[in-house]
Design a protein around this motif. Structure first.
Motif, PDB file in Angstrom:
ATOM      1  N   GLU A   1      51.862  54.839  33.453  1.00  0.00           N
ATOM      2  CA  GLU A   1      52.499  54.354  34.481  1.00  0.00           C
ATOM      3  C   GLU A   1      52.767  52.747  34.586  1.00  0.00           C
ATOM      4  O   GLU A   1      53.609  52.274  35.238  1.00  0.00           O
ATOM      5  N   ARG A   2      51.560  51.990  34.425  1.00  0.00           N
ATOM      6  CA  ARG A   2      51.583  50.687  33.872  1.00  0.00           C
ATOM      7  C   ARG A   2      52.700  50.295  32.865  1.00  0.00           C
ATOM      8  O   ARG A   2      53.288  48.965  33.219  1.00  0.00           O
ATOM      9  N   ASP A   3      52.793  50.949  31.977  1.00  0.00           N
ATOM     10  CA  ASP A   3      53.690  50.370  31.092  1.00  0.00           C
ATOM     11  C   ASP A   3      55.250  50.700  31.350  1.00  0.00           C
ATOM     12  O   ASP A   3      56.135  50.147  30.772  1.00  0.00           O
ATOM     13  N   ASN A   4      55.337  51.695  32.174  1.00  0.00           N
ATOM     14  CA  ASN A   4      56.796  52.090  32.408  1.00  0.00           C
ATOM     15  C   ASN A   4      57.389  51.368  33.907  1.00  0.00           C
ATOM     16  O   ASN A   4      57.091  52.094  34.803  1.00  0.00           O
ATOM     17  N   GLY A   5      57.446  50.080  33.847  1.00  0.00           N
ATOM     18  CA  GLY A   5      58.273  49.475  34.936  1.00  0.00           C
ATOM     19  C   GLY A   5      57.251  48.781  35.962  1.00  0.00           C
ATOM     20  O   GLY A   5      57.812  48.484  36.967  1.00  0.00           O
ATOM     21  N   LYS A   6      56.077  48.877  35.878  1.00  0.00           N
ATOM     22  CA  LYS A   6      54.923  48.261  36.915  1.00  0.00           C
ATOM     23  C   LYS A   6      54.209  47.365  36.227  1.00  0.00           C
ATOM     24  O   LYS A   6      52.965  47.088  36.616  1.00  0.00           O
ATOM     25  N   SER A   7      54.883  46.727  35.321  1.00  0.00           N
ATOM     26  CA  SER A   7      54.206  45.648  34.632  1.00  0.00           C
ATOM     27  C   SER A   7      53.866  44.277  35.364  1.00  0.00           C
ATOM     28  O   SER A   7      52.721  43.573  35.275  1.00  0.00           O
ATOM     29  N   GLY A   8      54.526  44.275  36.527  1.00  0.00           N
ATOM     30  CA  GLY A   8      54.148  43.083  37.481  1.00  0.00           C
ATOM     31  C   GLY A   8      53.291  43.359  38.288  1.00  0.00           C
ATOM     32  O   GLY A   8      52.942  42.381  39.159  1.00  0.00           O
ATOM     33  N   HIS A   9      52.663  44.607  38.446  1.00  0.00           N
ATOM     34  CA  HIS A   9      51.823  45.108  39.781  1.00  0.00           C
ATOM     35  C   HIS A   9      50.390  44.591  38.945  1.00  0.00           C
ATOM     36  O   HIS A   9      50.252  44.863  37.865  1.00  0.00           O
ATOM     37  N   LYS A  10      49.346  44.601  39.872  1.00  0.00           N
ATOM     38  CA  LYS A  10      48.081  44.613  39.468  1.00  0.00           C
ATOM     39  C   LYS A  10      47.481  45.888  39.050  1.00  0.00           C
ATOM     40  O   LYS A  10      47.945  46.909  39.559  1.00  0.00           O
ATOM     41  N   SER A  11      46.731  46.018  38.332  1.00  0.00           N
ATOM     42  CA  SER A  11      46.009  47.066  37.576  1.00  0.00           C
ATOM     43  C   SER A  11      45.546  48.074  38.605  1.00  0.00           C
ATOM     44  O   SER A  11      45.745  49.023  38.729  1.00  0.00           O
ATOM     45  N   THR A  12      44.673  47.375  39.577  1.00  0.00           N
ATOM     46  CA  THR A  12      44.260  48.080  40.893  1.00  0.00           C
ATOM     47  C   THR A  12      45.211  49.011  41.703  1.00  0.00           C
ATOM     48  O   THR A  12      44.982  49.941  41.987  1.00  0.00           O
ATOM     49  N   GLU A  13      46.312  48.311  41.807  1.00  0.00           N
ATOM     50  CA  GLU A  13      47.397  48.822  42.595  1.00  0.00           C
ATOM     51  C   GLU A  13      48.346  50.092  41.827  1.00  0.00           C
ATOM     52  O   GLU A  13      48.459  50.975  42.590  1.00  0.00           O
ATOM     53  N   ILE A  14      48.238  49.674  40.524  1.00  0.00           N
ATOM     54  CA  ILE A  14      48.869  50.798  39.787  1.00  0.00           C
ATOM     55  C   ILE A  14      47.845  52.202  39.914  1.00  0.00           C
ATOM     56  O   ILE A  14      48.314  53.228  40.082  1.00  0.00           O
ATOM     57  N   ILE A  15      46.356  51.810  39.534  1.00  0.00           N
ATOM     58  CA  ILE A  15      45.507  52.975  39.565  1.00  0.00           C
ATOM     59  C   ILE A  15      45.583  53.699  40.937  1.00  0.00           C
ATOM     60  O   ILE A  15      45.367  54.972  41.073  1.00  0.00           O
ATOM     61  N   LYS A  16      45.584  52.860  41.873  1.00  0.00           N
ATOM     62  CA  LYS A  16      45.270  53.510  43.444  1.00  0.00           C
ATOM     63  C   LYS A  16      46.791  54.140  43.763  1.00  0.00           C
ATOM     64  O   LYS A  16      46.601  55.093  44.287  1.00  0.00           O
ATOM     65  N   ASP A  17      47.807  54.034  43.310  1.00  0.00           N
ATOM     66  CA  ASP A  17      49.002  54.744  43.259  1.00  0.00           C
ATOM     67  C   ASP A  17      49.072  55.899  42.533  1.00  0.00           C
ATOM     68  O   ASP A  17      49.268  56.882  43.237  1.00  0.00           O
ATOM     69  N   PHE A  18      48.540  55.952  41.676  1.00  0.00           N
ATOM     70  CA  PHE A  18      48.293  57.010  40.823  1.00  0.00           C
ATOM     71  C   PHE A  18      47.586  58.149  41.336  1.00  0.00           C
ATOM     72  O   PHE A  18      47.691  59.177  41.357  1.00  0.00           O
ATOM     73  N   LEU A  19      46.350  57.412  41.884  1.00  0.00           N
ATOM     74  CA  LEU A  19      45.282  58.558  42.320  1.00  0.00           C
ATOM     75  C   LEU A  19      45.813  59.116  43.662  1.00  0.00           C
ATOM     76  O   LEU A  19      45.470  60.301  43.933  1.00  0.00           O
ATOM     77  N   GLU A  20      46.411  58.205  44.362  1.00  0.00           N
ATOM     78  CA  GLU A  20      47.162  58.917  45.651  1.00  0.00           C
ATOM     79  C   GLU A  20      48.081  60.013  45.419  1.00  0.00           C
ATOM     80  O   GLU A  20      48.173  60.903  46.384  1.00  0.00           O
ATOM     81  N   LYS A  21      48.708  59.975  44.261  1.00  0.00           N
ATOM     82  CA  LYS A  21      49.713  60.933  44.009  1.00  0.00           C
ATOM     83  C   LYS A  21      49.208  61.954  43.245  1.00  0.00           C
ATOM     84  O   LYS A  21      49.698  63.162  43.573  1.00  0.00           O
ATOM     85  N   ASN A  22      48.179  61.986  42.342  1.00  0.00           N
ATOM     86  CA  ASN A  22      47.803  62.965  41.353  1.00  0.00           C
ATOM     87  C   ASN A  22      46.209  63.155  41.702  1.00  0.00           C
ATOM     88  O   ASN A  22      45.622  63.981  40.896  1.00  0.00           O
ATOM     89  N   GLY A  23      45.516  62.559  42.609  1.00  0.00           N
ATOM     90  CA  GLY A  23      44.001  62.694  42.537  1.00  0.00           C
ATOM     91  C   GLY A  23      43.631  64.037  43.102  1.00  0.00           C
ATOM     92  O   GLY A  23      42.500  64.516  42.755  1.00  0.00           O
ATOM     93  N   LYS A  24      44.310  64.773  43.519  1.00  0.00           N
ATOM     94  CA  LYS A  24      44.005  66.086  44.021  1.00  0.00           C
ATOM     95  C   LYS A  24      43.703  67.011  42.534  1.00  0.00           C
ATOM     96  O   LYS A  24      42.634  67.670  42.519  1.00  0.00           O
ATOM     97  N   GLU A  25      44.423  66.767  41.541  1.00  0.00           N
ATOM     98  CA  GLU A  25      43.906  67.475  40.292  1.00  0.00           C
ATOM     99  C   GLU A  25      42.954  66.950  39.650  1.00  0.00           C
ATOM    100  O   GLU A  25      42.323  67.676  38.804  1.00  0.00           O
ATOM    101  N   LEU A  26      42.274  65.937  39.975  1.00  0.00           N
ATOM    102  CA  LEU A  26      41.020  65.403  39.601  1.00  0.00           C
ATOM    103  C   LEU A  26      39.948  65.655  40.362  1.00  0.00           C
ATOM    104  O   LEU A  26      38.735  65.259  40.038  1.00  0.00           O
ATOM    105  N   GLY A  27      40.055  66.412  41.648  1.00  0.00           N
ATOM    106  CA  GLY A  27      39.098  66.510  42.487  1.00  0.00           C
ATOM    107  C   GLY A  27      38.967  65.640  43.531  1.00  0.00           C
ATOM    108  O   GLY A  27      37.902  65.278  44.239  1.00  0.00           O
ATOM    109  N   LEU A  28      39.880  64.757  43.984  1.00  0.00           N
ATOM    110  CA  LEU A  28      39.737  63.928  44.798  1.00  0.00           C
ATOM    111  C   LEU A  28      40.450  64.514  46.327  1.00  0.00           C
ATOM    112  O   LEU A  28      41.444  65.345  46.049  1.00  0.00           O
ATOM    113  N   PRO A  29      40.399  64.237  47.399  1.00  0.00           N
ATOM    114  CA  PRO A  29      40.924  64.857  48.578  1.00  0.00           C
ATOM    115  C   PRO A  29      42.479  64.374  48.427  1.00  0.00           C
ATOM    116  O   PRO A  29      42.760  63.203  48.178  1.00  0.00           O
TER     117      PRO A  29
END
Length: 334
Positions: A248-276
């Motif tokens: 996700e970071r390497d595909n077009g989000k290079s200008g974003h902060k790492s925490t923003e990229i991680i948070k965005d990913f978890l909000e979209k995919n967190g359920k598969e990892l056991g997040l609400p």
């Protein structure tokens, strides 16, 4: 009106339970062992009938639910098998432990109906009068000021678990109480007559529940971090997650902060990892705020791979820590 509270069944009451077979036991089939274990578990869980998905998951933990490499159904094979007293005792307690472990990872949320909620508003004249009036108004669809006597049944059904009344199909004693009070007879009732008939019916339901409590399972999942801990403990799964976020970071989000990229990913995919689910409720918003408030939000997106891996791992560990301390309830019907 008072709402029925909820009880979380997480298997704790089963952990110290050890069931011994009768001394004269010669042998038991696997089916008898499972039935005995389920009966003992139910007794320890306030009389709750174990849901099928819970029993199946517990059997899978014992590797006796499913089809083996030769196409043999492990469950059927085990149920038919004759077990010695020693083996039966071992399997019985192993099954109880598996149920407890499954409840630890996936607790059940239940309401235990013991008649107290019904008694509470029956003892308050104003409260009962208001409830009876509301029920009558809902049933008087033609606004005639009269309803069929048989509508008493619908009134009891409409009260529901929230007011301490179990489902009629699961608590048939209510049908006997309704018949006793003529709820299936012809005739019409005004509002005051309706209230006069409803009161003793509900009183008898409350008395019956006081003698034999009834548990209702809610379609609610408790997210307590247990699934996320399994991801963190599994190097392959953790590496897969980190690789996906890095992509996700390497595909077009290079200008974003790492925490923003991680948070965005978890909000979209967190359920598969056991997040609400991110949209579940306000508690989830507060959870994300609490986790990311502890993380250096100034980190850029150009960190080295080792640093990025440490950051993702740290964030997931904080989620697991927060969820263990403050589990989140998610309505599966929503």
């Amino acid at each position: 009106m008072c709402d029925v509270g909820i009880t979380v069944l997480d298997g704790d009451t089963l952990r110290s339970l050890h069931v011994s077979l009768r001394e004269d036991t010669v042998s038991l089939t696997g089916a008898q062992v499972l039935d005995l274990a389920e009966s003992e578990a139910s007794r320890s869980l306030l009389g709750l009938s174990l849901p099928q998905h819970l029993k199946s998951s517990a059997l899978r933990r014992m590797n006796i639910d499913g089809v083996d490499d030769e196409g043999v159904d492990d469950d059927v094979d085990f149920r038919r098998k004759e077990l010695s007293p020693e083996e039966a005792s071992r399997k019985l307690n192993e099954y109880l432990s598996a149920i407890a472990d499954e409840l630890k990872d996936n607790p059940l949320v239940a309401s235990i109906l013991d008649g107290s909620a019904l008694r509470m508003f029956l003892e308050d004249e104003d409260d009962f009068a208001m409830i009876a009036e509301n029920l009558f108004t809902d049933l008087d669809t033609e606004d005639k000021g009269m309803i069929s006597k048989r509508e008493i049944r619908n009134a009891v059904v409409n009260m529901g678990v929230e007011m301490g009344v179990p489902p009629l199909e699961e608590f048939p004693l209510i049908n006997d109480i309704l018949k006793k009070h003529g709820a299936e007879e012809e005739g019409e009732l005004g509002q005051s007559q309706f209230a006069e008939l409803l009161q003793p019916i509900l009183q008898e339901v409350a008395d019956a529940l006081a003698k034999k409590h009834f548990a209702v399972i809610h379609n609610i999942k408790i997210v307590n971090g247990s699934e996320l801990k399994k991801v963190l403990a599994n190097e392959k799964k953790l590496n897969d997650v980190i690789a996906k976020i890095k992509q996700e970071r390497d595909n077009g989000k290079s200008g974003h902060k790492s925490t923003e990229i991680i948070k965005d990913f978890l909000e979209k995919n967190g359920k598969e990892l056991g997040l609400p689910p991110a949209e579940a409720n306000e508690a989830v918003i507060l959870l994300y705020d609490a986790v990311f408030a502890d993380i250096d939000s100034g980190k850029g997106a150009s960190e080295e791979e080792d640093e990025f891996r440490k950051l993702v791992t740290e964030i997931l560990e904080k989620f697991a820590e927060q969820l263990e301390a403050n589990p989140i309830y998610c309505d599966l019907d929503g």
